[in-house]
Each structure stands twice: as structure tokens, then as C-alpha cells.
Design an enzyme around this catalytic site. Structure first.
Site, PDB file in Angstrom:
ATOM      1  N   ARG A 114       3.893   2.109 -15.237  1.00 17.47           N
ATOM      2  CA  ARG A 114       5.162   1.673 -14.910  1.00 17.47           C
ATOM      3  C   ARG A 114       6.172   1.732 -16.135  1.00 17.47           C
ATOM      4  O   ARG A 114       7.123   1.995 -16.053  1.00 17.47           O
ATOM      5  CB  ARG A 114       5.202   0.410 -13.922  1.00 17.47           C
ATOM      6  CG  ARG A 114       4.707   0.910 -12.640  1.00 17.47           C
ATOM      7  CD  ARG A 114       4.565  -0.103 -11.616  1.00 17.47           C
ATOM      8  NE  ARG A 114       4.587   0.262 -10.151  1.00 17.47           N
ATOM      9  CZ  ARG A 114       4.323  -0.231  -9.027  1.00 17.47           C
ATOM     10  NH1 ARG A 114       3.838  -1.786  -9.297  1.00 17.47           N
ATOM     11  NH2 ARG A 114       3.960   0.134  -7.931  1.00 17.47           N
TER      12      ARG A 114
ATOM     13  N   LYS B   4      -3.099   4.702  10.878  1.00 17.13           N
ATOM     14  CA  LYS B   4      -2.555   4.561  12.156  1.00 17.13           C
ATOM     15  C   LYS B   4      -1.212   5.068  12.366  1.00 17.13           C
ATOM     16  O   LYS B   4      -0.468   5.279  11.968  1.00 17.13           O
ATOM     17  CB  LYS B   4      -2.189   2.903  12.056  1.00 17.13           C
ATOM     18  CG  LYS B   4      -3.154   2.061  12.204  1.00 17.13           C
ATOM     19  CD  LYS B   4      -2.909   0.650  12.748  1.00 17.13           C
ATOM     20  CE  LYS B   4      -3.788  -0.475  12.027  1.00 17.13           C
ATOM     21  NZ  LYS B   4      -2.809  -1.515  11.614  1.00 17.13           N
TER      22      LYS B   4
ATOM     23  N   GLY C  65       2.037   5.852  -2.127  1.00 14.94           N
ATOM     24  CA  GLY C  65       0.717   5.107  -1.757  1.00 14.94           C
ATOM     25  C   GLY C  65      -0.349   5.667  -1.693  1.00 14.94           C
ATOM     26  O   GLY C  65      -0.885   6.137  -2.530  1.00 14.94           O
TER      27      GLY C  65
ATOM     28  N   GLY D 152       6.456   2.440   0.086  1.00 13.78           N
ATOM     29  CA  GLY D 152       7.128   1.697   1.230  1.00 13.78           C
ATOM     30  C   GLY D 152       8.653   2.504   1.103  1.00 13.78           C
ATOM     31  O   GLY D 152       8.931   2.965   2.271  1.00 13.78           O
TER      32      GLY D 152
HETATM   33  P1  AMP Z   1      -2.437   4.778   5.347  1.00 11.89           P
HETATM   34  O1  AMP Z   1      -2.211   3.671   4.415  1.00 11.89           O
HETATM   35  O2  AMP Z   1      -1.841   4.619   6.697  1.00 11.89           O
HETATM   36  O3  AMP Z   1      -1.740   5.991   4.964  1.00 11.89           O
HETATM   37  O4  AMP Z   1      -3.812   4.894   5.606  1.00 11.89           O
HETATM   38  C1  AMP Z   1      -4.669   5.191   4.591  1.00 11.89           C
HETATM   39  C2  AMP Z   1      -6.184   4.931   4.907  1.00 11.89           C
HETATM   40  O5  AMP Z   1      -6.488   5.453   6.363  1.00 11.89           O
HETATM   41  C3  AMP Z   1      -7.239   5.144   4.009  1.00 11.89           C
HETATM   42  O6  AMP Z   1      -7.558   3.778   3.477  1.00 11.89           O
HETATM   43  C4  AMP Z   1      -8.426   5.687   4.892  1.00 11.89           C
HETATM   44  O7  AMP Z   1      -9.348   5.563   4.666  1.00 11.89           O
HETATM   45  C5  AMP Z   1      -7.926   5.500   6.248  1.00 11.89           C
HETATM   46  N1  AMP Z   1      -8.327   6.548   7.145  1.00 11.89           N
HETATM   47  C6  AMP Z   1      -8.079   8.051   7.119  1.00 11.89           C
HETATM   48  N2  AMP Z   1      -8.594   8.732   8.047  1.00 11.89           N
HETATM   49  C7  AMP Z   1      -9.220   7.589   8.792  1.00 11.89           C
HETATM   50  C8  AMP Z   1     -10.256   7.780   9.819  1.00 11.89           C
HETATM   51  N3  AMP Z   1     -10.266   8.966  10.533  1.00 11.89           N
HETATM   52  N4  AMP Z   1     -10.770   6.778  10.464  1.00 11.89           N
HETATM   53  C9  AMP Z   1     -10.413   5.398   9.851  1.00 11.89           C
HETATM   54  N5  AMP Z   1      -9.727   5.192   8.883  1.00 11.89           N
HETATM   55  C10 AMP Z   1      -9.055   6.335   8.168  1.00 11.89           C
END
Ligand code: AMP
Length: 397
Positions: free
Chosen positions: A38, A201, A354, A377
Site C-alpha cells: 500500500r 454466499k 478481496g 468492499g
Molecule cells: P467471498 O469472500 O464471498 O468471495 O468467498 C470466498 C470464500 O468462499 C473462500 O474462502 C472460499 O473458500 C469459499 N468458497 C468457495 N467455494 C466454496 C464452496 N463450494 N463451498 C464452501 N466455501 C466455498
């Protein structure tokens, strides 16, 4: 929100007091900065400002404090910045960040001098965007430059409040770049425009999916969030991550894609596991369905090919969220394949910060992308179609 904002290049800096809001929120362990990316990222804007005769005053938050805390002082950043720039960065120590002593020292600065204020979060008002601290910051500058994209989605004194009390508020080179790539893709993408969404999610990306369906030609959904969409279509998903309360939403989005003529691609096979572990018993499915007692932790080979082929036809690609549990080496192949397809593509390729930025860098494709956003974010909020207050407040061109 318009992305057509004035930048530091559009204003006369010579002899002016230029307050630059940087993102110096670096990790510090045992009194040492452990990742200085950064700081390196901020150098271009700082150099431009002092070389053009500005009296340069830098500010930033560090950590999550809500008042003075010696362990979160930016003093160490002033020393390191002096080394990186090869010129002295004077640290203006004050628990109030701006006080009479700081005002006096700023008043004595010469053109080309550089100073750094104390951690803006030493003032409890910072996070509430209250006028008192905003006016204090405005009292020591003629020009405000925001170059902290990672906090542009938050209305704080040092990102928004100060700009209310100065006539000239512009962006630095880092934000200019983010607006050019991310803003450009959202506002005026070269078509076909494809977005890849993944991650854990659906609920984290509800507005992103909805907004992107108005803009993209193809939407690719992988990762944990895909299983809610598959279940909504009647496939069996075993013990995969599913948000039951988002099944209706998923159906609505599938319908919206049809109405808008957007090709919505979901996994057609999976790498499945009997538990959430790198050492789990692993199998590959033949199709969309997952057997009882197993969970999908990565997309399968057929899906990687399907997604890869779609990526080849795109001219603009935005990616947010991994295709599987990329932290487990046995389940990172799908994420790797998508990263590879993006790296090989001629399209403008943008990574939305992220986890996807981390995944692309860990997997070694970082330098092959057109742009990796520095704000997880903030970039997600841009993709949601939200107004970022730290950008909205800046002067229009
Ligand atoms: P996000 O912060 O929403 O982009 O989510 C990232 C996280 O989603 C990572 O830590 C991944 O390990 C998790 N992830 C990706 N695919 C899956 C899956 N099929 N089941 C559970 N966790 C997942």
C-alpha cells in the site's frame, strides 16, 4: 454516480497545501511493516504532488482504533516513506491529528515539503463524518486529494467530510485507475461483457447479481453460491453450502437472466468431498447432481471448459469470488483454470479485490490481469451500482 472526476493532474498544485488521503493501513507486526504494497502504491501520487510544488500533507487511518493508541501510530510509516521516496517525510505527531502545533508546522512548510499526520482514527469523530474534525482537516489544506479507494465506500471525515469544506477535491492516480477500469467496465464496457461471480454466499452478492444482470451479456456463477442456484432448479446438491432462504431469489434471478437475454452459466459438474477438508474423500460428478453425504468444493473439468470457452469470447471480464475452496490445494483447480483463461484472454480483465485478488496472486496470475482492484468492499459496492461517497464528493470534470 459519474466516474468522470477531476484528478490531481487537472489542478494547479504549485504553492498550494495539498492534503492527500492515502491508504496506509498496512499490517504491522512487532513494530515492523510486514507488507508495504500500500505504501508502494501511494508513491506515484505523492511524487507528482511534491514535484509539482505542492506542500504535501498526507493522512490515513491505521487499524480499527477509535481514539489515540500509540501502538497504532503512523510514525513508522513516515520513516519508511522517507526511505522509499528518498526525501524526508516529517511526522506531525498529535493525538488530535490536527491541533495548533500542527497548523503552525503546516504554515511553515515550503513548496515540495512532505508531512504525514497522525492516524485519523485517533479522532473518534472520524468514522462518524462529524464536522469538527472535517473542518480541522480542511483548515490545513487548499486542495484535497482522495487516493484511498479501499475506504471510498465509507463516509468518514478524512474521505468525505473534509471535501465538504474545501473548494477543490480531486482524485489521485490510484483512484483514477480504479475509476478508469472498474467504473469504465460498469458504465461503458466493450462487449461482450462477462462477469464471473463466486465465493461462499449468495447473500453477500445479492445486489451484485441483480445489478450485473442489467449490464452483462454472460454471467458465470461458481463457488459455494452456485449450489443455491442449482437447488433452485431442482438438482440434488447433497450437503453443499445452500442458503434455503435465497432459493426464491435465485429463481427470480434465473428468470431475470432469461428476460434480459443474459446467458447465465452454472457448474455442470463438480469436485465433491465428504467433509470440509483438504484430506476429504474426493470424487468428481458426471453432471450437476451431487450424491447424499457429499458437498461441492470445486467446479469440475467440464465446467472449467464451459466457463473457459465463454471467457474466450468476451472483450471485458470482471471477476469476483473464487470458483471453489481455493485455499485447499485439492480444490483449487477450478479457480486456477478460470484465472488461467482470464490471463490468456485478450479482453480487459478486472479482478474485483478481496479473495479473488488474493487467489489470482497466490496462483501466480497477478501480473497477467489488466487491473486488480485494491478495494474489496469498495469494488463490490461499485458492482452493486451503489454510489461511493468518497468518490461522489470529488469535483466533476
Ligand atoms: P467471498 O469472500 O464471498 O468471495 O468467498 C470466498 C470464500 O468462499 C473462500 O474462502 C472460499 O473458500 C469459499 N468458497 C468457495 N467455494 C466454496 C464452496 N463450494 N463451498 C464452501 N466455501 C466455498
Amino acid at each position: 454516480m459519474t466516474f468522470n472526476k477531476k484528478s490531481i493532474e487537472d489542478v494547479q498544485l504549485n504553492g498550494k497545501r495539498v492534503l492527500i488521503r492515502c491508504d496506509f493501513n498496512v499490517p504491522i507486526v512487532d513494530g515492523k511493516i510486514t507488507d508495504e504494497n500500500r505504501l508502494l502504491g501511494a508513491l506515484d501520487t505523492i511524487k507528482y504532488a511534491y514535484k509539482n510544488g505542492g506542500k504535501v500533507i498526507l493522512c490515513s487511518h491505521l487499524g480499527k482504533v477509535k481514539g489515540p493508541d500509540k501502538s497504532m501510530s503512523l510514525k513508522i510509516v513516515a520513516s519508511r516513506l522517507s526511505e522509499l521516496l528518498g526525501v524526508n517525510v516529517e511526522f506531525l505527531q498529535s493525538d488530535l491529528v490536527v491541533d495548533d502545533d500542527v497548523r503552525r508546522k503546516v504554515g511553515e512548510m515550503n513548496n515540495g515539503d512532505i508531512a504525514l499526520l497522525e492516524n485519523t482514527r485517533f479522532r473518534a469523530e472520524e468514522g462518524k463524518c462529524e464536522d469538527g474534525f472535517s473542518k480541522d482537516l480542511a483548515s490545513i489544506c487548499d486542495i484535497f486529494v482522495n487516493d484511498a479507494f479501499g475506504t471510498a465506500h465509507r463516509a468518514h471525515c478524512s474521505t468525505v467530510g473534509v471535501a465538504k469544506f474545501v473548494d477543490t477535491a480531486v482524485c489521485g492516480f490510484l483512484i483514477q485507475k480504479e475509476l478508469g477500469f472498474l467504473g469504465g467496465a460498469i458504465e461503458n464496457p466493450k462487449k461482450p461483457f462477462l462477469a464471473v461471480l463466486g465465493g461462499a454466499k449468495v447473500s453477500d452478492k445479492i445486489n451484485v447479481i441483480n445489478n450485473l444482470l442489467d449490464k452483462v451479456d454472460t454471467l458465470v456463477i461458481g463457488g459455494g453460491m452456485a449450489y443455491t442456484f442449482l437447488k433452485a432448479q431442482g438438482y440434488s446438491v447433497g450437503i453443499s453450502l445452500v442458503e434455503e432462504d435465497k432459493l426464491e431469489y435465485a429463481k427470480d434471478m434465473l428468470n431475470k437472466a432469461k428476460e434480459k437475454n443474459v446467458s447465465l452459466l452454472l457448474p455442470i459438474d463438480h469436485v465433491i468431498a465428504d467433509k470440509f477438508s483438504n484430506d476429504a474423500t474426493r470424487r468428481v460428478t458426471n453432471d450437476e447432481n451431487i450424491e447424499d453425504g457429499f458437498m461441492g468444493l470445486d467446479i469440475g473439468e467440464k465446467t472449467s471448459k464451459l466457463f473457459g470457452d465463454a471467457l474466450k469470447n468476451a472483450k471485458t471480464i470482471i471477476w469476483n469470488g473464487p470458483m471453489g475452496v481455493f485455499e485447499f490445494s485439492n480444490f483449487n483447480k477450478g479457480t486456477m483454470e478460470v484465472a488461467k483463461a482470464m490471463a490468456e484472454s485478450d479482453a480487459t480483465t478486472i479482478i474485483g479485490g478481496g479473495d479473488s485478488a488474493a487467489a489470482v496472486n497466490i496462483l501466480g496470475f497477478g501480473d497477467k490481469m489488466t487491473h486488480i482492484s485494491t478495494g474489496g468492499g469498495a469494488s463490490l459496492e461499485l458492482l452493486e451500482g451503489k454510489v461511493l461517497p468518497g468518490i461522489d464528493i470529488l469535483n466533476n470534470k
